[in-house]
Design a protein around this motif. Structure first.
Motif, PDB file in Angstrom:
ATOM      1  N   GLY A 133       0.799  -1.213   0.000  1.00 13.16           N
ATOM      2  CA  GLY A 133       0.000   0.000   0.000  1.00 13.16           C
ATOM      3  C   GLY A 133       0.831   1.261   0.000  1.00 13.16           C
ATOM      4  O   GLY A 133       1.132   1.830  -1.054  1.00 13.16           O
ATOM      5  N   SER A 134       1.227   1.722   1.175  1.00  8.46           N
ATOM      6  CA  SER A 134       1.864   3.032   1.290  1.00  8.46           C
ATOM      7  C   SER A 134       3.237   3.091   0.628  1.00  8.46           C
ATOM      8  O   SER A 134       3.676   4.165   0.203  1.00  8.46           O
ATOM      9  N   PHE A 135       3.944   1.966   0.501  1.00  4.87           N
ATOM     10  CA  PHE A 135       5.266   1.995  -0.129  1.00  4.87           C
ATOM     11  C   PHE A 135       5.165   1.756  -1.635  1.00  4.87           C
ATOM     12  O   PHE A 135       5.407   2.652  -2.448  1.00  4.87           O
ATOM     13  N   MET A 136       4.762   0.576  -2.029  1.00  2.00           N
ATOM     14  CA  MET A 136       4.670   0.251  -3.456  1.00  2.00           C
ATOM     15  C   MET A 136       3.652   1.144  -4.164  1.00  2.00           C
ATOM     16  O   MET A 136       3.894   1.634  -5.276  1.00  2.00           O
ATOM     17  N   GLY A 137       2.513   1.358  -3.521  1.00  2.00           N
ATOM     18  CA  GLY A 137       1.476   2.185  -4.133  1.00  2.00           C
ATOM     19  C   GLY A 137       1.937   3.598  -4.393  1.00  2.00           C
ATOM     20  O   GLY A 137       1.673   4.172  -5.451  1.00  2.00           O
ATOM     21  N   ASN A 138       2.643   4.193  -3.419  1.00  2.00           N
ATOM     22  CA  ASN A 138       3.127   5.562  -3.597  1.00  2.00           C
ATOM     23  C   ASN A 138       4.182   5.649  -4.696  1.00  2.00           C
ATOM     24  O   ASN A 138       4.224   6.627  -5.456  1.00  2.00           O
ATOM     25  N   LEU A 139       5.038   4.634  -4.792  1.00  2.00           N
ATOM     26  CA  LEU A 139       6.059   4.632  -5.847  1.00  2.00           C
ATOM     27  C   LEU A 139       5.415   4.577  -7.225  1.00  2.00           C
ATOM     28  O   LEU A 139       5.781   5.336  -8.133  1.00  2.00           O
ATOM     29  N   LEU A 140       4.454   3.677  -7.396  1.00  2.00           N
ATOM     30  CA  LEU A 140       3.789   3.541  -8.685  1.00  2.00           C
ATOM     31  C   LEU A 140       2.989   4.797  -9.027  1.00  2.00           C
ATOM     32  O   LEU A 140       2.956   5.231 -10.186  1.00  2.00           O
ATOM     33  N   SER A 141       2.364   5.381  -8.025  1.00  2.00           N
ATOM     34  CA  SER A 141       1.576   6.596  -8.256  1.00  2.00           C
ATOM     35  C   SER A 141       2.463   7.769  -8.632  1.00  2.00           C
ATOM     36  O   SER A 141       2.147   8.541  -9.545  1.00  2.00           O
ATOM     37  N   THR A 142       3.598   7.903  -7.961  1.00  2.00           N
ATOM     38  CA  THR A 142       4.508   9.024  -8.238  1.00  2.00           C
ATOM     39  C   THR A 142       5.070   8.957  -9.659  1.00  2.00           C
ATOM     40  O   THR A 142       5.209   9.979 -10.336  1.00  2.00           O
ATOM     41  N   ASN A 143       5.371   7.751 -10.120  1.00  2.00           N
ATOM     42  CA  ASN A 143       5.962   7.584 -11.457  1.00  2.00           C
ATOM     43  C   ASN A 143       4.938   7.124 -12.494  1.00  2.00           C
ATOM     44  O   ASN A 143       5.303   6.525 -13.507  1.00  2.00           O
ATOM     45  N   ARG A 144       3.660   7.421 -12.261  1.00  2.00           N
ATOM     46  CA  ARG A 144       2.630   6.906 -13.151  1.00  2.00           C
ATOM     47  C   ARG A 144       2.716   7.472 -14.572  1.00  2.00           C
ATOM     48  O   ARG A 144       2.234   6.855 -15.522  1.00  2.00           O
ATOM     49  N   GLU A 145       3.343   8.637 -14.738  1.00  2.00           N
ATOM     50  CA  GLU A 145       3.464   9.217 -16.079  1.00  2.00           C
ATOM     51  C   GLU A 145       4.557   8.541 -16.901  1.00  2.00           C
ATOM     52  O   GLU A 145       4.602   8.694 -18.121  1.00  2.00           O
ATOM     53  N   GLN A 167      -9.738  -1.955  -3.089  1.00  3.33           N
ATOM     54  CA  GLN A 167      -9.882  -0.659  -3.762  1.00  3.33           C
ATOM     55  C   GLN A 167      -8.700   0.256  -3.471  1.00  3.33           C
ATOM     56  O   GLN A 167      -8.261   1.016  -4.332  1.00  3.33           O
ATOM     57  N   TYR A 168      -8.197   0.175  -2.251  1.00  2.00           N
ATOM     58  CA  TYR A 168      -7.035   0.991  -1.878  1.00  2.00           C
ATOM     59  C   TYR A 168      -5.841   0.638  -2.762  1.00  2.00           C
ATOM     60  O   TYR A 168      -5.069   1.510  -3.160  1.00  2.00           O
ATOM     61  N   TYR A 169      -5.701  -0.647  -3.067  1.00  2.00           N
ATOM     62  CA  TYR A 169      -4.678  -1.065  -4.023  1.00  2.00           C
ATOM     63  C   TYR A 169      -5.214  -0.785  -5.427  1.00  2.00           C
ATOM     64  O   TYR A 169      -5.841  -1.622  -6.059  1.00  2.00           O
ATOM     65  N   GLN A 170      -4.981   0.414  -5.920  1.00  2.00           N
ATOM     66  CA  GLN A 170      -5.551   0.847  -7.194  1.00  2.00           C
ATOM     67  C   GLN A 170      -4.898   0.183  -8.393  1.00  2.00           C
ATOM     68  O   GLN A 170      -5.501   0.060  -9.454  1.00  2.00           O
ATOM     69  N   ASP A 171      -3.658  -0.234  -8.227  1.00  2.00           N
ATOM     70  CA  ASP A 171      -2.901  -0.816  -9.325  1.00  2.00           C
ATOM     71  C   ASP A 171      -2.911  -2.341  -9.219  1.00  2.00           C
ATOM     72  O   ASP A 171      -2.681  -2.901  -8.145  1.00  2.00           O
ATOM     73  N   ASP A 172      -3.165  -3.023 -10.323  1.00  2.00           N
ATOM     74  CA  ASP A 172      -3.196  -4.489 -10.316  1.00  2.00           C
ATOM     75  C   ASP A 172      -1.865  -5.085  -9.895  1.00  2.00           C
ATOM     76  O   ASP A 172      -1.815  -6.215  -9.385  1.00  2.00           O
ATOM     77  N   ARG A 173      -0.785  -4.332 -10.071  1.00  2.00           N
ATOM     78  CA  ARG A 173       0.528  -4.836  -9.655  1.00  2.00           C
ATOM     79  C   ARG A 173       0.624  -4.951  -8.132  1.00  2.00           C
ATOM     80  O   ARG A 173       1.337  -5.820  -7.608  1.00  2.00           O
ATOM     81  N   GLN A 174      -0.108  -4.098  -7.420  1.00  2.00           N
ATOM     82  CA  GLN A 174      -0.162  -4.226  -5.963  1.00  2.00           C
ATOM     83  C   GLN A 174      -0.904  -5.498  -5.560  1.00  2.00           C
ATOM     84  O   GLN A 174      -0.483  -6.216  -4.652  1.00  2.00           O
ATOM     85  N   LYS A 175      -1.996  -5.774  -6.232  1.00  2.00           N
ATOM     86  CA  LYS A 175      -2.775  -6.982  -5.933  1.00  2.00           C
ATOM     87  C   LYS A 175      -1.991  -8.238  -6.274  1.00  2.00           C
ATOM     88  O   LYS A 175      -2.070  -9.251  -5.564  1.00  2.00           O
ATOM     89  N   ASP A 176      -1.213  -8.181  -7.353  1.00  2.00           N
ATOM     90  CA  ASP A 176      -0.372  -9.316  -7.718  1.00  2.00           C
ATOM     91  C   ASP A 176       0.713  -9.533  -6.664  1.00  2.00           C
ATOM     92  O   ASP A 176       1.023 -10.678  -6.303  1.00  2.00           O
ATOM     93  N   ALA A 177       1.276  -8.438  -6.169  1.00  2.00           N
ATOM     94  CA  ALA A 177       2.284  -8.548  -5.110  1.00  2.00           C
ATOM     95  C   ALA A 177       1.684  -9.159  -3.852  1.00  2.00           C
ATOM     96  O   ALA A 177       2.290 -10.023  -3.200  1.00  2.00           O
ATOM     97  N   LEU A 178       0.478  -8.719  -3.514  1.00  2.00           N
ATOM     98  CA  LEU A 178      -0.210  -9.258  -2.339  1.00  2.00           C
ATOM     99  C   LEU A 178      -0.362 -10.770  -2.450  1.00  2.00           C
ATOM    100  O   LEU A 178      -0.147 -11.515  -1.480  1.00  2.00           O
ATOM    101  N   LYS A 179      -0.702 -11.232  -3.637  1.00  2.00           N
ATOM    102  CA  LYS A 179      -0.876 -12.670  -3.871  1.00  2.00           C
ATOM    103  C   LYS A 179       0.449 -13.413  -3.737  1.00  2.00           C
ATOM    104  O   LYS A 179       0.514 -14.478  -3.093  1.00  2.00           O
ATOM    105  N   LYS A 180       1.503 -12.879  -4.323  1.00  2.00           N
ATOM    106  CA  LYS A 180       2.809 -13.547  -4.260  1.00  2.00           C
ATOM    107  C   LYS A 180       3.346 -13.571  -2.834  1.00  2.00           C
ATOM    108  O   LYS A 180       3.884 -14.577  -2.375  1.00  2.00           O
TER     109      LYS A 180
END
Length: 551
Positions: free
Chosen positions: A327-339, A457-470
């Motif tokens: 969430g707060s770590f991976m999610g923020n990184l992906l959000s910051t570099n989303r462009e 929903q908080y995990y907006q990026d599918d890559r976060q959900k994939d990480a959660l699964k792994k």
């Protein structure tokens, strides 16, 4: 709205000029003798004299609820914009729906909270992680006359929805009780297995694809990946982590399985308590980490680097691997570099000895975690305050605490709550966590059952959900320590021994990884743990585990 207080540096500061003593009188400003006075014999009598009672429905808002003082730490997610919980949209909505007026007593950190607990001027209720921050946890706090101990009959009568939430699962009921049989407070309960994970290693998978590297599973594959990041991608610090993160990785078993060690923390193996950092196999884990460090693959400044630098390194390509939350770590990184369409991160499974194996361990929480909301012995009307906290376990409270206010923070879509753009694309530039913090508590914890739909929903990026699964693909459940309580008689000795052991362990981990101490002397490290009382710690833990299993 109630008067707001703050507690800083041991001093009670009033926000509206009213005397603290007057505000701390108790629920509804009643002047009767307190239910609890700090005398442990009296709290015992409360347990013995509890009369059987039937569960009764609580109607909200509670008529004539009045006000009570409520202590909690300030939260970084909102404290830069609000000075008090009851000023948040969530706090205002709770007052409206429950009928209670909250007089907040805010502290800046756990040190200030411990000062408040020792001050003799307790609020009526407190939200605090006693297990993590109070010697002897909730059981000792009851014995010390701080927490009002609730019997099953008390909870059934005054908090029937909470009783339903904790009694439907025998394991949860055990986790909210002390060895003496008291229900110590209103717990934060994880409502689904998926909520119990969410931590592990992540890597630049776009680099891996470019270099033709599969996501690593073994130490050798991980080493080869880091070497490729350094040599072919110019990563100055291929693996960037803080020393605190390294210790988390060891404790949570992220990198220990390949070396035949479950984790470097306490765990249970066939009913027996094992302390991972005193096992001989721990030497092999440290040897591998020392290799990464000595070859420039692990950040040479890991023992001093701060979290902002770690994030900057991962964002800019100076580093290609790290460890943290989805969430707060991976999610923020992906959000910051989303462009940057070429930038990507992926979670990798915890390392194993043989590709395809299942890791022995990983980050895995018990059903009850985090801070607990307790009624204190200063409260003159604990029955009424219990009704406030019961609200979080009602259907209405569940929706408010998990999703916020309908029409503002969420809308119902196809029968399910969906966060609005106010949360996910905040017009003021707030992160999702910051926006959520104003409307709900599921981003952190509180007196309710967390809903998995919040997390997904908080995990907006599918890559976060994939990480959660792994990260959740492990056997941690087979080894996880239950939510034990150290009995009051052993609490002081346990805390003192453990504090010194952990300080020594952490110092030696850094020295071994940096090569400042030779691992040829690992037996001396083990002998020192023995001399510092680690066997006594193991004995106390074993007694607590045995007691838990026999509750």
């Amino acid at each position: 709205m109630g008067t707001r207080l703050s507690f800083k540096n041991g001093m009670m500061l009033l926000a509206a000029g009213t005397a603290a003593a007057g505000l701390l009188v108790g629920c509804g400003e009643k002047e009767e003798t307190p239910v609890g006075t700090g005398d442990s014999s009296k709290t015992k009598t409360q347990r013995e004299e509890s009369a059987p009672s039937k569960s009764e429905e609580v109607s909200y808002p509670v008529k004539g609820a009045g006000n009570f003082t409520y202590g909690m730490e300030l939260t970084g997610a909102w404290s830069d914009r609000y000075d008090s919980f009851d000023k948040l949209p969530l706090g205002q909505e709770l007052e409206k729906r429950t009928g209670f007026d909250l007089d907040m007593v805010h502290v800046e950190n756990k040190e200030a909270m411990n000062l408040l607990l020792a001050s003799g001027e307790l609020p009526d209720a407190i939200g605090y992680n006693f297990q993590l921050n109070y010697t002897g946890d909730e059981s000792k706090a009851i014995q010390d006359g701080l927490i009002y101990p609730m019997s099953e009959e008390f909870v059934k009568k005054n908090a029937p929805d909470y009783w339903k939430a904790i009694s439907e699962n025998p394991e949860i009921l055990k986790q909210v009780k002390t060895p003496e049989g008291d229900i110590y407070g209103f717990a934060f309960i994880l409502g689904d297995e998926i909520l119990k994970g969410g931590y592990g290693m992540l890597v630049r998978d776009d680099w891996c694809r470019e270099l033709g590297i599969e996501l690593p599973e073994t130490p050798d594959e991980f080493y080869d990946m880091l070497e490729a990041f350094k040599d072919k991608k110019g990563a100055e610090v291929p693996l960037c982590i803080r020393s605190e993160t390294l210790i988390e990785m060891l404790q949570r078993g992220v990198i220990t399985s390949p070396f035949h060690l479950v984790c470097a923390d306490n765990y249970v193996d066939d009913g027996k308590v094992v302390i991972g950092y005193e096992q001989p196999e721990f030497k092999d884990v440290l040897t591998w980490l020392n290799q990464l460090y000595s070859e420039g693959l692990l950040d040479p400044n890991f023992s001093t680097v701060d979290s902002d630098t770690v994030e900057a390194n991962i964002l800019t390509g100076k580093s290609g691997a790290s460890s943290g939350t989805a969430g707060s770590f991976m999610g923020n990184l992906l959000s910051t570099n989303r462009e940057d369409k070429n930038y990507s991160l992926a979670g990798i499974k915890n390392l194993v000895g043989t590709k395809g194996d299942t890791p022995k361990y990983g980050h895995y929480n018990t059903d009850v975690v985090g801070a607990v909301n307790v009624i204190t012995t200063a409260c003159k009307d604990p029955e009424t305050v219990a009704k406030y906290f019961n609200f979080g376990y009602t259907k209405e409270g569940h929706m408010l605490y998990n999703f916020g206010i309908e029409g503002k923070s969420y809308e119902m879509v196809d029968g399910k709550p969906k966060f609005t753009d106010l949360i996910l694309k905040n017009p003021d530039g707030l992160t999702a966590q910051q926006a959520l913090s104003e409307y709900e508590l599921a981003y952190g914890n509180g007196p309710f059952v967390q809903d998995k739909d919040y997390l997904l929903q908080y995990y907006q990026d599918d890559r976060q959900k994939d990480a959660l699964k792994k990260w959740g693909d492990n056997n941690a459940k087979d080894y996880k320590m239950p939510k034990i309580t150290i009995n009051a008689e052993s609490a002081g000795e346990y805390s003192s021994l453990l504090s010194e052991l952990i300080t020594y362990r952490d110092e030696m981990i850094i020295k071994y990884v940096r090569g400042e101490e030779s691992l040829d002397g690992f037996d001396t490290y083990l002998d020192t743990l023995k001399s510092m009382g680690i066997d006594k710690v193991q004995e106390i833990l074993q007694n607590a585990v045995d007691e838990y299993y026999h509750r």
